[in-house]
Design a protein around this motif. Structure first.
Motif, PDB file in Angstrom:
ATOM      1  N   ASP B 396      25.199  24.930  28.756  1.00  0.00           N
ATOM      2  CA  ASP B 396      23.748  25.031  28.596  1.00  0.00           C
ATOM      3  C   ASP B 396      23.027  24.914  29.927  1.00  0.00           C
ATOM      4  OD1 ASP B 396      23.613  25.513  25.871  1.00  0.00           O
ATOM      5  OD2 ASP B 396      23.884  23.383  25.396  1.00  0.00           O
ATOM      6  N   GLU B 415      12.513  22.721  31.109  1.00  0.00           N
ATOM      7  CA  GLU B 415      12.581  22.693  29.640  1.00  0.00           C
ATOM      8  C   GLU B 415      14.002  22.950  29.154  1.00  0.00           C
ATOM      9  OE1 GLU B 415       8.042  24.373  28.880  1.00  0.00           O
ATOM     10  OE2 GLU B 415       9.785  25.645  28.458  1.00  0.00           O
ATOM     11  N   ALA B 419      16.235  20.315  27.079  1.00  0.00           N
ATOM     12  CA  ALA B 419      16.795  20.677  25.771  1.00  0.00           C
ATOM     13  C   ALA B 419      18.308  20.482  25.764  1.00  0.00           C
ATOM     14  CB  ALA B 419      16.445  22.126  25.428  1.00  0.00           C
ATOM     15  N   GLU B 422      19.046  16.781  25.524  1.00  0.00           N
ATOM     16  CA  GLU B 422      18.792  16.253  24.172  1.00  0.00           C
ATOM     17  C   GLU B 422      19.923  16.627  23.218  1.00  0.00           C
ATOM     18  OE1 GLU B 422      14.976  17.790  23.236  1.00  0.00           O
ATOM     19  OE2 GLU B 422      13.923  16.204  24.341  1.00  0.00           O
ATOM     20  N   LYS B 423      20.335  17.891  23.334  1.00  0.00           N
ATOM     21  CA  LYS B 423      21.366  18.390  22.436  1.00  0.00           C
ATOM     22  C   LYS B 423      22.680  17.641  22.615  1.00  0.00           C
ATOM     23  CE  LYS B 423      23.729  22.813  21.807  1.00  0.00           C
ATOM     24  NZ  LYS B 423      23.697  24.189  22.290  1.00  0.00           N
TER      25      LYS B 423
ATOM     26  N   ASP C  87      14.980  31.005  19.578  1.00  0.00           N
ATOM     27  CA  ASP C  87      15.523  30.810  20.918  1.00  0.00           C
ATOM     28  C   ASP C  87      15.149  32.003  21.800  1.00  0.00           C
ATOM     29  OD1 ASP C  87      17.005  30.546  23.178  1.00  0.00           O
ATOM     30  OD2 ASP C  87      18.968  30.524  22.193  1.00  0.00           O
TER      31      ASP C  87
END
Lengths: 290, 427, 321
Positions: B396, B415, B419, B422-423, C87
């Motif tokens: 990611d 961002e 993200a 967090e994931k 997404d």
């Protein structure tokens, strides 16, 4: 696009056309040659780079002839790719033969020995030809594991055979549809059963369709990368996998990659050169289809 | 009649062949050393100094274990990304090699969770390996009280490589040290004015590598480590500031980066087309291969702002579950752990030994500096090389960085990183 | 070409099928349906499992909470799809896919048609031209990717190489561009090698189409006083629309599956060349099976939009025979 768009003078008789047709023909051949060169351009780069020394083979000198012609790139590529070439042959040949034979029997049934709902069955089979394999890949990996098919050549033979069936069935069906029913009937009158009719009437006249089908299956299995990526690796997989690893290595060995690309393409190119005539001829005469 | 039989036979043969190939998979893998004496070692050390290192290690292995035959399972490709894909598919299909290379640390998590590698703590105990490796390293190898791999070497990620001739041409002192990124950026501007590429970089993973060193420089070692355990907020302003610095640095890089792998980017410095390159210390070997001399033709120093910090990564070897040759795997791990094996391997590869008993007096001048830093500096784990975060998290991060590479949007980059954190922090 | 389909396959029916089977005794219910069914049943069974069964299994996986290699955590139904469509990166890759398909279709149709038109009336050396135009399709995307990766190098100016270098040397610097690294149009650069490979195939289709037009039609057109252009425009081109349709189906469905070429040229992490197939692979390699399966299903739906109407039409046509 513009060549023939010029309103030609009265087309009725030859003499009026002559001077216009000289111009037209010049433009026509000019365009044909231009496209010929454009098409050959990447092939030229592949070819000359494969003979360059490592230092000479850089993208900035792509268009130059080799400063010194040498075969080291070919040797290095051959060392890397030759085991994969053997594996690819041992995978592609059985896969092409199997799917061709099964396809020809299916094609026979679907065109000449039909059962109710044959058209629907055919359409459902046909759908298998168009699906993106990504849509079955995850469970396919699990299924092949559950069946404990070893990765590499065995897996790929199974997959190329199975997923080749829709297209081979289709080609044979269309081909057999063009065979006069009288032939079948004659065999029936003689009391021949279905398999006998297939073997004695259909098979002997199937050569052209087999050539086309085998060619397609050979080429598509040879050039496959997706199944190879999921079901093999560079130690037991086909040449596309090895070639991609050769080409994306860290020490980018350009002359070896380019030589490798040529080596990997030789079998399919040979098939095209030897049999391409049948293919194009078949396509053009429409003889392959029903 | 004969014809019927023939065609029937043909049809049946075809079908049974299919059946055989579909069900006949019990004889184990085709690819990887089916015979007991073969030890297939899976690595991504296929070229250059990495291959030389592997060859040296193999030499030690063969002399220590004349009964075993080494089989090279190397797969080429940047930072092992291709190799990891191949490996994933082999492990999925229960066709593991005898042992495979993996970056020590969080990268192993996926294999552990999937039950694909064996715990080695008992073997460490039995063979006395706990005494061979520094305690700090062992702590970083441990996951839930168990060690899963044997480290073969240590690399440093936060190193800047520079071409002295290019620096002089741009009016810079090659011996100068830069206390902070800002000072360094001033130097990059001078190089740009001199018409050279100030900072060379390659494809996506090398950009992640650069980003990680920038985060380390701006946040400091503690806050950087906090990014991976949740104690540092990815959305924080200090991260934003670091990302802005990263954006500035990317502004000084070559435009054709996507077409290059790290070797090409380092080569730009070697060839004098670029002034600086941030790369792990495996780049040292590339300079050596080009017959450049340390301190005269090129210099290396910690990324500005990270002096006194050792951004570490280690290669290590594992024992896959269902290894085709357990004894062979053990023999290989033995060689990897041994001082003799580590000396031969690291000297050739340009890294430093993880084994503290290894003799390093005749290692090269750059390696000496790394050995000293390893002993004295604060140690943090590299993310681009799998030590700090799991493969999935890194995926990611890489895609956020790759996106930034084309749209240059810091807000979106942050961002994306938030993200990703967090994931993966929750899972 | 991993998934090329012979044109013969899909070319709509040529005119020589009518009536002959109408009263053929072969069509009357045969003595037994068991034999043909038996012969075809292995295929039906295998395709039933490997196509339809696996599509269902894939759908099933895509509905679950299975984002690591560990076991599934239960069903979340459409959550994975909702996540995909919210997404940005996935939407970007869908957009890329459409753009690529558009460029690929346009390029192959225009070039293929043009070449067929140029060759149509027979020129000297036709077989040479035909062979050269056709040869790239024998080569795998992986092999051609090796050289295109080079040709499409995005460096410009002094450090340019590949095509940009050629443009520079020819004084066409304005043509230099960042190729596949451009955020908006990068994916179109990937269509360039694809067009290079398959235009020859489309040419062969059109050429077959041209040659299949009965000479009488041309004669009739000339009788009516058409000039050469009018003859093409009003008589010959309309005859080719079925061929164009097959070309669209074949190239279109290949294009929607694009994967090899991107892997060979740009690699799997590059942002500007993301398409669903590359994302599916990335998700697979890190063990996010649910997301990977969902992407596969989305691809299937996109391809189905193109293919199903065509299959239904074919089916109806078959029924009429």
């Amino acid at each position: 696009m513009t060549t023939e768009a010029l309103p030609a003078p009265v087309q009725a008789s030859r003499p009026a056309g002559t001077h216009a047709s000289v111009a037209t023909r010049t433009v026509k051949y000019g365009l044909l040659l231009l496209f010929l060169l454009l098409i050959l351009m990447p092939a030229y780069v592949l070819f000359v780079t494969s003979f360059k020394t490592i230092g000479d083979a850089t993208p900035s000198r792509a268009w130059n002839l080799p400063a010194e012609w040498q075969l080291d790139g070919w040797r290095r590529a051959w060392e890397t790719l030759s085991p994969a070439l053997v594996r690819t042959f041992s995978m592609v040949i059985p896969a092409a033969l199997l799917s061709a034979f099964i396809g020809s029997m299916n094609g026979f049934v679907l065109s000449k020995w039909r059962f109710p709902g044959a058209d629907l069955v055919f359409t459902l089979i046909l759908f298998g030809m168009f699906i993106p394999y990504q849509a079955v890949m995850i469970p396919l990996v699990q299924l092949m594991q559950a069946l404990s098919v070893p990765s590499g050549v065995p897996s790929l033979i199974v997959l190329h055979t199975i997923y080749g069936l829709p297209i081979t069935t289709l080609i044979f069906r269309n081909y057999y549809a063009g065979v006069p029913h009288e032939l079948i009937e004659a065999a029936r009158v003689d009391g021949a059963g279905m398999l006998r009719t297939y073997a004695s009437v259909m098979l002997p006249i199937s050569m052209p369709a087999f050539v086309v089908v085998l060619m397609w299956q050979f080429t598509s299995a040879w050039n496959d990368y997706l199944f190879a990526l999921f079901f093999s690796n560079s130690r037991n997989g086909p040449v596309t996998i090895s070639l991609n690893f050769l080409a994306s290595g860290q020490l980018q060995d350009y002359s070896a990659s380019m030589a490798g690309a040529l080596i990997a393409s030789v079998p399919t190119l040979v098939v095209y050169i030897l049999l391409g005539r049948y293919f194009v001829g078949g396509l053009m005469a429409g003889s392959v289809k029903g | 009649m004969r014809a019927t039989h023939k065609s029937l036979a043909m049809g049946l043969a075809a079908l049974s062949l299919l059946a055989v190939s579909a069900c006949g998979g019990e004889d184990g893998g085709t690819g990887g050393g089916g015979e007991t004496q073969e030890v297939e070692v899976f690595t991504w050390w296929a070229e250059g100094s990495e291959k030389e290192g592997l060859d040296a290690l193999v030499e030690v292995f063969t002399s220590q274990n004349p009964d075993f035959e080494f089989v090279n399972g190397a797969v080429a490709g940047g930072a092992g990304s291709d190799a990891k894909n191949v490996l994933a598919s082999r492990l999925q299909t229960n066709d593991p090699p005898a042992t495979f290379q993996a970056h020590a640390g969080a990268e192993l998590t996926d294999y552990i969770e999937a039950g694909q590698i064996e715990g080695l703590s008992a073997m460490y105990e039995e063979k006395g390996w706990n005494e061979l490796f520094p305690e700090g390293l062992l702590e970083r190898l441990e996951q839930d009280g168990e060690i899963y791999s044997v480290p073969s070497n240590i690399h440093r990620a936060n190193v800047v490589w520079a071409n002295t001739a290019v620096l002089e041409e741009a009016g810079l002192d090659p011996k100068a040290s830069y206390a902070s990124l800002d000072e360094w950026i001033a130097a990059l501007e001078k190089v740009e004015a001199a018409g050279k590429i100030p900072l060379s970089v390659a494809t996506d993973w090398t950009q992640v590598h650069l980003l990680e060193t920038v985060l380390l420089a701006d946040l400091g070692a503690e806050a950087y480590s906090g990014l991976w355990d949740g104690s540092t907020d990815w959305a924080g302003e200090d991260v934003t500031a670091a990302l802005e610095d990263y954006q500035t640095l990317m502004g000084f890089t070559n435009t054709d980066r996507q077409s290059l792998d790290w070797q090409d980017a380092t080569q730009l410095v070697i060839d004098g087309e670029a002034a600086f390159n941030v790369m792990g210390d495996w780049a040292e070997a590339a300079f050596a291969t080009s017959e450049k001399t340390y301190d005269t033709d090129y210099v290396a120093f910690p990324v500005p702002g990270t002096d006194g910090v050792f951004d570490f990564l280690a290669d290590s070897f594992t024992m896959p579950v269902g290894s085709p040759n357990g004894e062979g795997t053990e023999a290989w791990l033995d060689t990897v752990a041994s001082a003799e094996g580590q000396e031969a391997f690291n000297k050739a590869k340009g890294s430093i030994p993880a084994n503290i008993e290894a003799e390093t007096a005749d290692f090269g001048p750059y390696q000496q500096t790394a050995i000293e830093s390893w002993a004295n500096d604060e140690i943090v784990s590299s993310v681009a090389h799998g030590a700090a975060a799991s493969v999935s998290w890194l995926t990611d991060i890489t895609s956020a960085v790759a996106k930034f590479g084309s749209n240059d949007d810091v807000t979106e980059l942050q961002e994306g990183l938030v993200a990703a954190a967090e994931k993966h922090a929750s899972s | 070409m991993s998934s090329t389909v012979p044109a013969s396959a899909t070319t709509p029916d040529a005119p020589h099928t009518p009536a002959k089977s109408r009263k053929s005794p072969g069509r009357r219910p045969s003595r037994s349906w068991a034999a043909p069914l038996l012969l075809i049943s292995p295929t039906l069974l295998v395709l039933g499992v490997f196509v339809y069964g696996l599509i269902a299994a894939n759908l099933n996986t895509s509905f679950q909470d299975r984002h690591t290699r560990a076991e599934s955590q239960g069903y979340v139904w459409f959550e994975n799809y909702a996540a995909l469509f919210s997404d940005d990166t996935f939407m970007y890759s869908l957009r890329n896919l459409l753009l690529y398909t558009g460029a690929f279709l346009l390029g192959t149709l225009v070039l293929g048609f043009l070449w067929a038109w140029l060759l149509e009336k027979g020129v000297r050396g036709e077989s040479l031209f035909r062979a050269v135009y056709l040869f790239p399709m024998a080569v795998s995307f992986i092999a051609s990717g090796v050289v295109w990766r080079w040709l499409l190098n995005n460096a410009e100016g002094d450090r340019s190489s590949g095509l940009n270098r050629l443009f520079g040397d020819l004084g066409l610097t304005w043509l230099q561009n960042p190729w596949w690294t451009h955020e908006r149009w990068g994916i179109v650069a990937i269509a360039v090698p694809a067009i290079w490979q398959l235009s020859g195939y489309v040419m062969a289709l059109f050429l077959a189409g041209f040659r299949g037009i009965p000479e009488e039609l041309r004669e009739a057109g000339r009788m009516d006083g058409c000039n050469e252009w009018q003859l093409y425009r009003h008589v010959l081109f309309p005859q080719l629309s079925p061929v164009a349709l097959s070309a669209i189906i074949i190239i279109g469905h290949m294009s929607l599956k694009v994967f090899d070429l991107i892997m060979a040229i740009a690699g799997q992490t590059n942002y500007t060349t993301q398409v669903p197939a590359t994302q599916m692979w990335v998700e697979f390699t890190r063990g996010d099976y649910a997301k990977s399966a969902a992407i596969g299903t989305v691809l299937l739906v996109i391809v189905a939009v193109l293919i199903v109407p065509y299959l239904v039409a074919t089916y109806r046509q078959e029924r009429r025979r």
